[in-house]
Design a protein around this motif. Structure first.
Motif, PDB file in Angstrom:
ATOM      1  N   THR A  81      37.750  41.861  30.290  1.00  0.00           N
ATOM      2  CA  THR A  81      38.299  42.001  31.631  1.00  0.00           C
ATOM      3  C   THR A  81      39.177  40.818  31.993  1.00  0.00           C
ATOM      4  O   THR A  81      38.878  39.676  31.637  1.00  0.00           O
ATOM      5  N   PHE A  83      40.430  40.667  35.326  1.00  0.00           N
ATOM      6  CA  PHE A  83      40.423  40.583  36.784  1.00  0.00           C
ATOM      7  C   PHE A  83      40.113  39.166  37.281  1.00  0.00           C
ATOM      8  O   PHE A  83      40.789  38.668  38.192  1.00  0.00           O
ATOM      9  N   MET A  87      42.309  36.899  39.902  1.00  0.00           N
ATOM     10  CA  MET A  87      41.727  36.415  41.148  1.00  0.00           C
ATOM     11  C   MET A  87      41.940  34.907  41.302  1.00  0.00           C
ATOM     12  O   MET A  87      42.203  34.410  42.403  1.00  0.00           O
ATOM     13  N   LEU A 103      40.600  41.762  45.973  1.00  0.00           N
ATOM     14  CA  LEU A 103      39.227  42.274  45.917  1.00  0.00           C
ATOM     15  C   LEU A 103      39.161  43.701  46.465  1.00  0.00           C
ATOM     16  O   LEU A 103      38.474  44.560  45.891  1.00  0.00           O
ATOM     17  N   CYS A 106      39.901  46.661  44.191  1.00  0.00           N
ATOM     18  CA  CYS A 106      38.889  47.144  43.240  1.00  0.00           C
ATOM     19  C   CYS A 106      38.369  48.521  43.617  1.00  0.00           C
ATOM     20  O   CYS A 106      37.852  49.244  42.761  1.00  0.00           O
ATOM     21  N   SER A 107      38.516  48.884  44.911  1.00  0.00           N
ATOM     22  CA  SER A 107      38.011  50.173  45.361  1.00  0.00           C
ATOM     23  C   SER A 107      38.749  51.351  44.741  1.00  0.00           C
ATOM     24  O   SER A 107      38.221  52.460  44.695  1.00  0.00           O
ATOM     25  N   TRP A 110      39.588  51.298  39.597  1.00  0.00           N
ATOM     26  CA  TRP A 110      38.787  51.898  38.531  1.00  0.00           C
ATOM     27  C   TRP A 110      39.247  53.307  38.173  1.00  0.00           C
ATOM     28  O   TRP A 110      38.880  53.834  37.118  1.00  0.00           O
ATOM     29  N   THR A 280      34.388  37.157  39.151  1.00  0.00           N
ATOM     30  CA  THR A 280      34.295  38.588  38.867  1.00  0.00           C
ATOM     31  C   THR A 280      34.288  39.336  40.192  1.00  0.00           C
ATOM     32  O   THR A 280      34.049  38.740  41.252  1.00  0.00           O
ATOM     33  N   PRO A 281      34.507  40.656  40.193  1.00  0.00           N
ATOM     34  CA  PRO A 281      34.510  41.378  41.478  1.00  0.00           C
ATOM     35  C   PRO A 281      33.236  41.183  42.282  1.00  0.00           C
ATOM     36  O   PRO A 281      33.288  40.949  43.495  1.00  0.00           O
ATOM     37  N   THR A 284      32.985  37.548  43.564  1.00  0.00           N
ATOM     38  CA  THR A 284      33.960  37.320  44.639  1.00  0.00           C
ATOM     39  C   THR A 284      33.501  37.977  45.934  1.00  0.00           C
ATOM     40  O   THR A 284      33.680  37.421  47.023  1.00  0.00           O
ATOM     41  N   LEU A 285      32.895  39.174  45.824  1.00  0.00           N
ATOM     42  CA  LEU A 285      32.350  39.839  47.010  1.00  0.00           C
ATOM     43  C   LEU A 285      31.265  38.986  47.654  1.00  0.00           C
ATOM     44  O   LEU A 285      31.234  38.826  48.879  1.00  0.00           O
TER      45      LEU A 285
END
Length: 534
Positions: A81, A83, A87, A103, A106-107, A110, A280-281, A284-285
């Motif tokens: 990955t 991502f 970021m 971020l 990401c929704s 995918w 990573t997603p 980061t969240l």
């Protein structure tokens, strides 16, 4: 144009899950009940090429005169990955808002295919950024995370070849600096980005995203490279099939693939950026969910340090998650001298003198260079600026020592890694009562130092960490025979104390200076003028 493509991709994914995937599972059950007549181990593993470690000859100690080609993600790096690295560019080279937009992407990322996903991330991360900011992030921020994710097994093959070329669909500007500075690559062929003036448009060049097997043919022509390293994806199989020897890097999550620090191709001493974790997603969240609480917590911790007595400050600070470990004994001043004690600290953050003062439960004075006005306001101890004029600074420090105990950080700048920079020798000429203090700080989310960012936010970022920790170890006074009063030169005293502190922390001494750090990370000599101070 992007929305219809996203809708079609989503519909395609739903149909796949409902129809094709169920049919595939049914076919798998039938296949499992069918007798297997014969198959080779490689065919059973589903790979057309041997794994790298099992078949490549690593017994030779000298580099073989061969050319190696590979990608960086999924081969040189243990993770496929990319991502987190976009970021880092968005957050460190751009802003927190840009990072939040990435971020949010990401929704829907995918449901996109590889090419469209990469184009979207490139656009969000690079649109409007100055080339200078991206290049700074690529050289000062990304190498730390690349080195921590290096694949040891792939690097062992890499190090046995004399010529290396990396082909990647990632923007070349993100990886070229690291590969040339740390990995001794001969050339990097990657996706090129459009620019207008000194800023990126967020779009790829007219040639589009780099296709590795086509780029390899265009680069080498009819000549085949000797060794090709690839991942288990079919895209890499096509790429490495154009080489004389082809190997697949497998088992990237195995512990044997983790690169220990002592085997880094080049020591990592300096790096910049605020993020102390690989973004990573999910990580980061967590960071964005923590931010509102972190800001409130940092304000509370600052008020505790300023307003409360030392014992209460330690108590409430520990309740808020700040960990302070203290070792050593309280030094007794020499009754023959009226001067205060000179504490010589390692320099991890701007808060070294603050935590030392808290550990000793006594007020101290700290001398600093280029301290921001905000840091001066929120500091619970007295701070005095130095001018970098040796004679003037010597007089200032002598005067302060006559008034009480003084803290000095002779490295002149902070260092995050387990290294000590060269000590300035001025302090050794000023006092006979010298007490070395080994300090070390640990963070999990944000670094409390920066070379090219907003320095006035340094203490706030440190205190925004969920559980920041400080280890303060007070060593014994420097023996009289190792002071200038007994005939030692100031350089000998400084080097002696540097080695003593390094041994206490398990660090390594270097001859690098503040100037070396800022030239590498910020492109300047680290001199902050009054009219440019943050």
């Amino acid at each position: 144009m992007v929305f219809p493509l996203v809708f079609l991709k989503l519909a395609d994914w739903v149909l796949y899950q409902l129809l094709a995937n169920s049919c595939y599972r049914a076919a798998g059950k039938v296949r499992d009940q069918t007798p297997r007549w014969s198959s080779s181990p490689q065919q059973q593993a589903g790979s057309l090429f041997p794994t790298s470690v099992a078949h490549f000859d690593l017994s030779k100690d000298i580099k073989v005169s061969r050319t190696l080609v590979c990608d960086i993600h999924g081969v040189l790096l243990r993770t496929e990955t990319f991502f987190p690295y976009f970021m880092l560019v968005a957050f460190e080279g751009g802003s927190i808002l840009r990072a939040f937009l990435l971020l949010l992407s990401c929704s829907f990322l995918w449901v996109l295919d590889y090419e469209l996903k990469l184009r979207v991330m490139i656009f969000i991360s690079f649109f409007g950024l100055r080339k200078k900011d991206v290049e700074c992030a690529a050289m000062a921020v990304l190498p730390k995370f690349y080195l921590e994710n290096l694949n040891l097994q792939a690097y062992e093959i890499w190090s046995k070849t004399s010529s290396r070329v990396v082909f990647t669909s990632i923007p070349r500007v993100m990886v070229e600096g690291f590969l040339k500075e740390y990995m001794s690559v001969d050339d990097v062929v990657g996706t090129e980005l459009q620019t207008v003036g000194n800023r990126f448009t967020g779009l790829v060049s007219a040639s589009g995203l780099l296709v590795k097997h086509k780029a390899l043919k265009g680069y080498f022509g009819d000549k085949k490279p000797d060794v090709g390293l690839g991942s288990s994806s079919h895209h890499d199989h096509r790429f490495i099939s154009l080489c004389k020897e082809a190997y697949v890097v497998d088992d990237r999550n195995d512990q044997s693939c983790v690169m220990p620090r002592d085997k880094y191709p080049k020591p990592l001493i300096f790096h910049d950026g605020r993020l102390a974790f690989l973004p990573t997603p999910l990580a980061t969240l967590y960071m964005f969910l923590w931010l509102p609480f972190g800001i409130i917590l940092a304000i509370f911790r600052i008020l505790v340090g300023i307003c409360l007595p030392y014992r209460l400050a330690i108590f409430f600070g520990s309740l808020s998650g700040v960990q302070l470990r203290f070792q050593g004994c309280f030094p007794q001043p020499n009754s023959q001298h009226k001067k205060g004690v000179l504490y010589v600290c390692t320099h991890r953050t701007l808060m070294d003198p603050v935590f030392l003062s808290t550990a000793l439960c006594k007020p101290l004075t700290a001398v600093t260079y280029s301290l921001s006005k905000m840091s001066e306001i929120i500091a619970p101890i007295r701070t005095v600026r130095l001018t970098r004029d040796r004679n003037q600074d010597g007089k200032t420090m002598k005067k302060l020592l006559s008034e009480g105990d003084l803290v000095v950080c002779p490295e002149g700048t902070t260092c995050r890694e387990p290294y000590l920079l060269r000590f300035s020798s001025l302090f050794a000429e000023l006092a006979d009562d010298i007490v070395p203090v080994a300090t070390n700080a640990h963070v999990s989310m944000f670094y409390g130092t920066t070379a090219s960012g907003l320095k006035w936010l340094d203490p706030i970022f440190f205190l925004m960490n969920p559980r920041p920790s400080y280890h303060v170890q007070i060593l014994g006074k420097v023996p009289p025979e190792f002071t200038c009063a007994r005939g030692r030169s100031s350089f000998e005293v400084a080097n002696y104390i540097q080695r003593k502190l390094a041994d206490a922390l398990g660090f390594e001494c270097t001859t690098l200076t503040r100037r070396d750090k800022y030239l590498m990370l910020a492109g300047n000599e680290g001199v902050v003028h009054d009219n440019k101070r943050n």
